[in-house]
Design an enzyme around this catalytic site. Structure first.
Site, mmCIF file in Angstrom:
data_model
loop_
_atom_site.group_PDB
_atom_site.id
_atom_site.type_symbol
_atom_site.label_atom_id
_atom_site.label_comp_id
_atom_site.label_asym_id
_atom_site.label_seq_id
_atom_site.Cartn_x
_atom_site.Cartn_y
_atom_site.Cartn_z
ATOM 1 N N SER A 287 0.837 -1.198 0.000
ATOM 2 C CA SER A 287 0.000 0.000 0.000
ATOM 3 C C SER A 287 0.877 1.256 0.000
ATOM 4 C CB SER A 287 -0.958 -0.035 1.193
ATOM 5 O OG SER A 287 -1.892 1.003 1.125
ATOM 6 N N ASP B 29 4.189 24.065 -0.870
ATOM 7 C CA ASP B 29 5.587 23.926 -1.288
ATOM 8 C C ASP B 29 6.156 22.543 -0.966
ATOM 9 O OD1 ASP B 29 5.494 24.355 1.436
ATOM 10 O OD2 ASP B 29 7.273 25.644 1.503
ATOM 11 N N HIS C 269 -7.319 -5.117 -1.365
ATOM 12 C CA HIS C 269 -6.139 -4.318 -1.082
ATOM 13 C C HIS C 269 -5.198 -4.978 -0.074
ATOM 14 C CE1 HIS C 269 -3.894 -0.551 -0.956
ATOM 15 N NE2 HIS C 269 -3.931 -0.591 0.364
#
Length: 428
Positions: A142, A351, A404
């Site tokens: 994951s 940023d 998953h």
């Protein structure tokens, strides 16, 4: 340093003092904890390392209770190193109390050092400490797959092989694009759930209506809102998750002389199935793991507002949500509430540095094998395919057999197949 026998394994604990900011290594440090595992019969052998990057962000490494799964396969030829990624487990954990002495700007700066780029820098520092210039092998599940691709971008010369399960991220797409795609996967899982368990439709709607009309408190005193109830959809994307959710729903409402009331068993179950209070780093950094030179600005929340089926209204069918973080969670979860200002500041931060180097990945020399789950609710398959086409020397096993968390359910088979795929061995 002492070896300990645990679960049929020999374990050894490591603790490393590493820079918070690798651009300012002389300043503040933090501790990173790692647990080494070895087969008892090979404890004195010189074995290569396999380093495991767990899912998250914000969760400590697994604590093995028995020998089995992917660890059993890995121990046939490796020493396994389980890293508590910085801020998790025993690695200078992050919580409201640990941040209380910092200003908001200091908190933002500190949390900004806890993404995949610095997790990989930590791993590199640990590698040099343990084995010097020798390379090692890495496995990411994951979010751990994000770390693997960062490692391949940053220090491919340090790697012998790499493996990824359930975690091929996009190299360029924004958080908005990720959630636009994954909300559709969550909608698919909702349809499949209610088709498979027809009675669940009425159960979920009655529970939502009750929560909308009554103030219901969980055992910790916090209110269970409809929005919080919807978060249980996280379990629709994992093996055995739909069954677990169905069994929880079927015992949620009890008959009484005054009509239906909420079952305390259900309330305890909800608390156990939602761990946002115990792992605050997950909520703080879940969207920033996608950010590169841009702010997420609560991407999942904004995308959801354009999808009315996920915005519950009385009298309308309830739709569960998935692995998304919303600003109201920092009001409704007790352990997230003190972090509300920090969460908003991180959501506005633009940023963020780049995480991946497409140029380096395009000529990647490291053999990589990945299990790509085509029905994954958490990772958009189309975006994974885009990345697969951009990384050299990467072989993919595409399968709909697993959800998953496949590596937790059938880890021996998955890792064994990936090892054979990476080494050109015949697959059965």
């Amino acid at each position: 340093m002492h070896d300990t026998a645990v679960a049929g394994l020999i374990t050894r604990e490591h603790r490393f003092q590493l820079p918070v900011d690798y651009d300012q290594p002389q300043d503040e440090t933090l501790e990173v904890f790692a647990r080494e595992l070895c087969d008892p019969v090979r404890v004195n052998d010189e074995l290569p390392y396999l380093v495991f990057f767990q899912g998250g962000p914000g969760f400590g490494a697994m604590r093995p209770l028995a020998r089995g799964g992917w660890i059993d396969r890995a121990l046939q030829e490796y020493r396994v190193l389980l890293l508590d990624q910085r801020g998790t487990g025993l690695s200078t954990p992050i919580h409201a109390g640990s941040l209380a002495t910092m200003s908001l700007s200091q908190q933002v700066a500190y949390l900004s050092q806890h993404r995949a780029d610095n997790i990989v820098r930590d791993a590199e520092a640990i590698r040099c400490h343990l084995i010097g210039d020798a390379p090692w092998t890495i496995l990411g599940q994951s979010f751990g797959g994000f770390c693997v691709l960062r490692y391949l971008s940053y220090a491919p010369q340090s790697l012998t092989e790499a493996y990824i399960t359930g975690g091929i991220p996009s190299l360029q797409r924004s958080a908005d694009e990720v959630y636009q795609a994954t909300f559709q996967r969550v909608a698919d899982k909702n349809r499949a759930f209610f088709l498979r368990f027809p009675k669940a439709r009425g159960m979920a709607d009655r529970i939502a209506a009750y929560l909308d009309q009554h103030r219901v408190c969980l055992p910790d005193g916090e209110r269970l809102t409809v929005e919080r109830f919807q978060l249980l959809g996280l379990h629709l994307g994992v093996e055995e998750g739909p069954e677990t959710l169905y069994y929880l729903l079927e015992q949620a409402l009890l008959p009484s002389a005054a009509g239906e009331v909420i079952n305390p068993v259900f309330l305890h179950g909800v608390m156990q199935m939602l761990d946002y209070d115990t792992n605050p780093l997950f909520s703080l950094l879940h969207e920033p793991i996608y950010n590169q030179q841009q702010a997420s600005d609560w991407a999942a929340h904004r995308v959801r507002q354009g999808l009315p089926q996920f915005c519950y209204q009385p009298g309308q069918p309830l739709c569960f949500t998935g692995e998304m973080i919303f600003p109201w969670m920092f009001e409704q979860f007790a352990q997230l509430r003190p972090l509300q200002s920090l969460a908003h500041a991180l959501a506005c931060k633009a940023d963020w540095p780049s995480l991946y180097d497409p140029g380096v990945l395009a000529v990647n020399p490291v053999p990589v094998a990945a299990a790509v789950y085509t029905d994954d609710m958490f990772v958009e398959y189309a975006y994974s395919e885009e990345t697969l086409a951009q990384v050299a020397n990467l072989k993919a096993w595409r399968t709909s057999e697993y959800e998953h968390n496949g590596i937790r359910m059938d880890g021996y088979r998955i890792l064994d197949r990936l090892i054979k795929l990476n080494r050109g061995q015949r697959l059965r």
